[in-house]
Design an enzyme around this catalytic site. Structure first.
Site, PDB file in Angstrom:
ATOM      1  N   HIS A 110      -0.770   4.196  -7.911  1.00 44.17           N
ATOM      2  CA  HIS A 110      -1.466   2.905  -7.920  1.00 44.17           C
ATOM      3  C   HIS A 110      -1.080   1.981  -9.072  1.00 44.17           C
ATOM      4  O   HIS A 110      -1.565   0.859  -9.128  1.00 44.17           O
ATOM      5  CB  HIS A 110      -2.990   3.083  -7.941  1.00 44.17           C
ATOM      6  CG  HIS A 110      -3.517   4.198  -7.094  1.00 44.17           C
ATOM      7  ND1 HIS A 110      -3.184   4.336  -5.770  1.00 44.17           N
ATOM      8  CD2 HIS A 110      -4.352   5.227  -7.387  1.00 44.17           C
ATOM      9  CE1 HIS A 110      -3.813   5.412  -5.277  1.00 44.17           C
ATOM     10  NE2 HIS A 110      -4.515   5.971  -6.245  1.00 44.17           N
ATOM     11  N   ASP A 142       1.256  11.527  -7.387  1.00 46.49           N
ATOM     12  CA  ASP A 142       0.802  12.815  -7.920  1.00 46.49           C
ATOM     13  C   ASP A 142      -0.327  13.451  -7.127  1.00 46.49           C
ATOM     14  O   ASP A 142      -0.363  14.675  -6.943  1.00 46.49           O
ATOM     15  CB  ASP A 142       0.432  12.688  -9.399  1.00 46.49           C
ATOM     16  CG  ASP A 142      -0.670  11.673  -9.679  1.00 46.49           C
ATOM     17  OD1 ASP A 142      -1.158  11.015  -8.736  1.00 46.49           O
ATOM     18  OD2 ASP A 142      -1.055  11.524 -10.855  1.00 46.49           O
TER      19      ASP A 142
END
Length: 493
Positions: free
Chosen positions: A81, A240
């Site tokens: 993000h 991740d």
């Protein structure tokens, strides 16, 4: 000559690099930390130049310890993000705004409204627009830093920026793109219609590929700076939150993943695309082509236990608190803990929710409260899992792979096994986080393993905790009470 692959995890606190051989063994590991900047309350930023310094340092360390093993490929995990804005000369325009930045509430509401409300938004992306997502950050820059927005030629996520520095290739891949909130997860492509509706330029978004696709090779300049040979194949990698579950073996159904970190994650690999009713979950593209994953994030998992240790634990360490908890019967003599210490994301999406102990009697001692915190986190994880099963009928899970700091506790693993009613396992590589998943993606892309499915064999079990059937009834009764307590107390928040 022995072969290995390099996994690079561009995290929030630092960069972790590992080398993994064709048998899944970790040959070397190194971590390099870098700073976080908080210019205002709720704002979190990092300088991409700091990431690059951390990458160079940790990669050099690992490469220096390979004893002649040939590097067959490189791939990446990275904090999701984050917004890295580049100008026409490929220079970073401003510090990256991170996943945990909270400045974009108004922009998220604006994007949702432009899409026709939540149900309309789900038709475009199958995900709620959260403040952490990249989409709100881009709109915020357009509205609050128009001069920076006008200079921006392309926007990359953190690990994609590092891959650009190593290869010259400006691309992203489907798992990280899913976390922008502007991606058509079903069709695995950018949601052009949504991007147009909110008034952003389509050319800001990079070409998107699958996680195992090759995205160039290490350049001569990057080779000199990192020690990885020029021409080494580089593969796209993953965000991740997704690629960490790949490291747990969650590319396909059959195994659920539970991460007991500061926050908690429950994830399941899906056999195909699934809708996301009410946007309660995060439903992203998985790292294998034509695979998806559903997951939910709670905000205070092992963080609840840390809070208890620091605030009420009397200075005892975790092992002592575990021992005290072990002296209390399952179900904690009726004591319940609601782990909403910083509000809650999944399955409640209520930033105003607060934590609670319920059912206290004068007979209870420290061990009761210690155990109640651990059990409450297990109930929270189970509630997220039940939501995934409800949203994805047919998901069949016969084991849990557990990771994170809480996974080190045998009693906590037993509680998870008892509450979920299925075996709980720790698996090889889980302590390495996203870097291990990145190494598996690199190995599948480079041909060390025929596919990512085959690479899953490297995430082999290291321990197994079986559910105790004698505890099933008491945990079911406590769990049934737990899931009713939020609605009973919501008025007080």
């Amino acid at each position: 000559m022995a072969k290995c692959v390099i996994g690079i995890d561009v995290g929030t606190s630092g960069c972790k690099t590992i080398a993994v051989d064709e048998h899944g063994e970790i040959l070397a590991s190194a971590t390099s930390e870098y700073p976080l900047y908080q210019p205002k309350a709720g704002w979190n930023e990092q300088d991409p130049a700091d990431w690059w310094e951390g990458v160079k340092k940790s990669v050099q360390d690992v490469v220096s310890r390979l004893n002649g093993a040939e590097i067959a490929g490189v791939s990446y995990s990275g904090q999701m993000h984050g917004m890295v804005a580049l100008d026409r000369d490929d220079k970073v325009i401003r510090r990256a705004i991170l996943w945990n930045d909270q400045r974009t509430d108004a922009q998220c509401d604006e994007i949702t409204a432009a899409a026709g409300g939540l149900e309309g938004l789900l038709t475009y992306s199958n995900n709620m627009m959260l403040t952490g997502y990249t989409g709100g950050k881009i709109l915020w820059m357009k509205q609050n830093e128009p001069e920076n927005y006008d200079k921006t030629v392309i926007i990359l996520n953190p690990k994609d920026y590092i891959r650009f520095l190593m290869t010259g290739s400006k691309e992203t891949e489907v798992s990280d793109a899913s976390g922008t909130g502007l991606f058509n997860v079903k069709d695995r492509t950018w949601s052009d219609a949504l991007i147009e509706k909110i008034g952003l330029r389509r050319d800001l978004f990079p070409h998107c590929v699958e996680s195992t696709d090759q995205t160039g090779t290490v350049t001569a300049e990057a080779a000199a700076l990192t020690g990885i040979p020029e021409g080494t194949p580089v593969f796209a990698g993953g965000g991740d939150a997704v690629i960490s579950t790949t490291g747990l073996g969650l590319v396909k159904p059959g195994r659920a993943g539970v991460t007991l970190g500061t926050s908690g994650v429950v994830a399941v690999g899906l056999p195909g695309y699934a809708d996301n009713p009410g946007g309660m979950l995060q439903l992203f593209c998985n790292n294998a082509p034509e695979r998806w994953m559903a997951f939910g994030c709670t905000l205070s998992a092992a963080g609840s236990y840390q809070w208890f240790r620091d605030a009420l634990g009397g200075g005892e360490d975790y092992k002592a608190l575990d021992k005290a908890a072990a002296d209390v019967p399952p179900g904690c003599d009726g004591l319940l803990f609601l782990p909403y210490l910083t509000g809650e994301r999944c399955p409640l999406f209520d930033p105003k929710a607060t934590g609670s102990f319920l059912g206290i009697t004068s007979l209870m001692r420290k061990g009761h409260f210690s155990r109640a915190v651990m059990e409450g986190v297990c109930y929270s994880m189970k509630q997220v899992y039940d939501l995934i099963v409800k949203a994805s009928p047919g998901v069949d899970t016969d084991e849990i792979a557990v990771a994170g700091g809480g996974a080190k506790s045998p009693i906590w693993r037993q509680m998870l096994a008892d509450v979920f009613g299925i075996p709980v396992k720790t698996v090889h590589g889980s302590a390495e986080g996203g870097a291990f998943g990145a190494a598996l993606v690199a190995g599948a892309g480079a041909g060390l393993w025929a596919s990512l499915d085959e690479a899953m064999a490297m995430a082999k079990p290291e321990s197994e905790t079986l559910p105790n059937p004698d505890n099933a009834a008491v945990y079911k009764a406590q769990y049934d009470k737990y899931v009713r307590m939020y609605d009973a107390l919501k008025w007080s928040f």
